[in-house]
Design a protein around this motif. Structure first.
Motif, mmCIF file in Angstrom:
data_model
loop_
_atom_site.group_PDB
_atom_site.id
_atom_site.type_symbol
_atom_site.label_atom_id
_atom_site.label_comp_id
_atom_site.label_asym_id
_atom_site.label_seq_id
_atom_site.Cartn_x
_atom_site.Cartn_y
_atom_site.Cartn_z
ATOM 1 N N LYS A 49 -3.324 2.541 5.034
ATOM 2 C CA LYS A 49 -4.655 3.892 4.908
ATOM 3 C C LYS A 49 -4.371 5.079 5.108
ATOM 4 N N ALA B 171 -11.955 7.088 -0.605
ATOM 5 C CA ALA B 171 -12.218 6.390 0.304
ATOM 6 C C ALA B 171 -13.019 5.014 0.332
ATOM 7 N N ASN C 10 -16.410 2.591 -0.384
ATOM 8 C CA ASN C 10 -16.540 1.776 0.271
ATOM 9 C C ASN C 10 -17.716 0.713 -1.243
ATOM 10 N N THR D 220 -5.398 5.561 -2.949
ATOM 11 C CA THR D 220 -6.186 5.127 -2.546
ATOM 12 C C THR D 220 -6.369 5.163 -1.320
ATOM 13 N N SER D 221 -6.993 5.759 0.022
ATOM 14 C CA SER D 221 -7.001 5.821 0.666
ATOM 15 C C SER D 221 -8.713 4.485 1.847
ATOM 16 N N SER D 222 -8.808 3.896 2.605
ATOM 17 C CA SER D 222 -9.968 3.804 3.171
ATOM 18 C C SER D 222 -10.825 3.892 4.614
ATOM 19 N N HIS E 11 0.970 -1.318 -0.065
ATOM 20 C CA HIS E 11 0.079 -0.181 0.209
ATOM 21 C C HIS E 11 1.058 1.357 -0.182
ATOM 22 N N THR F 36 -12.675 -7.128 0.657
ATOM 23 C CA THR F 36 -14.173 -6.315 1.386
ATOM 24 C C THR F 36 -14.797 -7.619 1.747
ATOM 25 N N GLU G 114 -15.136 10.323 -0.284
ATOM 26 C CA GLU G 114 -16.021 9.337 0.158
ATOM 27 C C GLU G 114 -17.091 9.018 -0.568
ATOM 28 N N TYR H 50 -3.489 -1.972 7.783
ATOM 29 C CA TYR H 50 -4.272 -1.886 6.520
ATOM 30 C C TYR H 50 -4.435 -0.706 7.358
ATOM 31 N N SER H 51 -5.248 -0.388 8.583
ATOM 32 C CA SER H 51 -5.732 0.857 8.950
ATOM 33 C C SER H 51 -4.605 1.628 8.504
#
Length: 301
Positions: free
Chosen positions: A174, A199, A201, A155-157, A123, A207, A251, A170-171
């Motif tokens: 991101k 971010a 969804n 690309t974040s999340s 990442h 996922t 987002e 992962y967090s």
């Protein structure tokens, strides 16, 4: 004509899921696309699959232009080859969409150094290597007096913006990408490079492991988590129309688009002199009571 007509765009991790939706959506808007994908599994394990070839074939069948790339985004030389693929195939580069990644979900107490390093590498280093080579190209163009109107889309999340139980690596990655976006936007504006983050969804291989049932399409309703929902935002961010928008994180959930605020100043109090430990603790409790409630970490009640 689409809003990305003539633009040349690299999309990493474009063989499946969100990346595939981005590549197809960009091509439909007139972009020429480098479809980069290693063809690995959800944990980054090697496979014999070559989904990038399938996406390229789909774009060409629809009348678009695309080439495949199989280089590792987190390899320094590989990042350079991905950028060179765009320039060799199409004579220019206008945007990089950093999308490639995988997960190694573990509770923090179970996460191994190897799992941590693998997730951070793909990442964060993956965002660095490809973008850095692209920026070198754009800087050289600017210094040579040629016009630059470039884009980086990171690309974040939600996991990076508010945390997610079972996804510490992962967090963290991101969250780092969100901060990287802010720094890149501030530093690269002088070269006419806009940098924004997403971010998303969406229902993807990653996922579905954590939120499978909750993300399934419901009959008779909009498919809120379809990867294709995010593609129009990516196309706009890549286009010339987004020239004046930079340093933002967006987002998108179905048809809902949100501008994220990120860290900002909250309640404060100035004593005017050095604090005593007990007194500053009492004041912090008061300040916390006055702050707006934060979004809950994913996976908490």
């Amino acid at each position: 004509m689409g809003i990305c007509e003539g633009r040349v765009v690299i999309v990493t991790g474009a063989g499946r899921g969100l990346g595939r939706a981005y590549a197809l959506g960009l091509a439909a808007e007139g972009a020429r696309v480098v479809v980069n994908d290693l063809g690995v599994g959800t944990h980054g394990d090697a496979t014999t699959e070559r989904p990038a070839d399938e996406v390229v074939a789909e774009i060409r069948k629809a009348g678009g232009e695309a080439v495949a790339s199989f280089d590792d985004v987190a390899d320094w030389d590989g990042g350079g080859r991905i950028v060179r693929t765009a320039i060799d195939a199409f004579g220019r580069l206008d945007a990089v969409v950093n999308n490639a990644g995988f997960v190694r979900d573990r509770m923090f107490v179970s996460c191994t150094p190897e799992e941590w390093d693998a997730v951070i590498r793909v990442h964060m280093r993956g965002h660095f290597c490809v973008s850095r080579h692209a920026v070198d190209h754009w800087r050289a163009e600017a210094k040579a007096g040629r016009p630059v109107d470039a884009r980086i889309v990171n690309t974040s999340s939600g996991a990076g913006l508010q945390g997610s139980v079972g996804q510490s690596a992962y967090s963290a990655a991101k969250a780092g990408i969100a901060a990287l976006t802010l720094v890149q936007a501030a530093e690269l504006a002088r070269y006419r490079i806009s940098v924004n983050g997403l971010a998303p969804n969406a229902r993807t291989r990653m996922t579905e492991q954590a939120f499978g049932e909750a993300m399934q399409a419901k009959q008779g309703e909009m498919d809120v988590f379809a990867p294709e929902n995010t593609a129009p935002l990516v196309a706009w961010l890549v286009s010339e129309r987004s020239r004046d928008v930079t340093g933002q994180i967006f987002e998108l959930i179905g048809g809902l688009v949100r501008v994220c605020l990120g860290w900002t100043d909250g309640p404060e109090y100035d004593l005017g002199r050095r604090w005593e430990p007990a007194a500053i603790g009492d004041k912090i409790i008061e300040l916390l009571a006055d702050r707006p409630a934060p979004k809950k970490v994913y996976g908490t009640a």
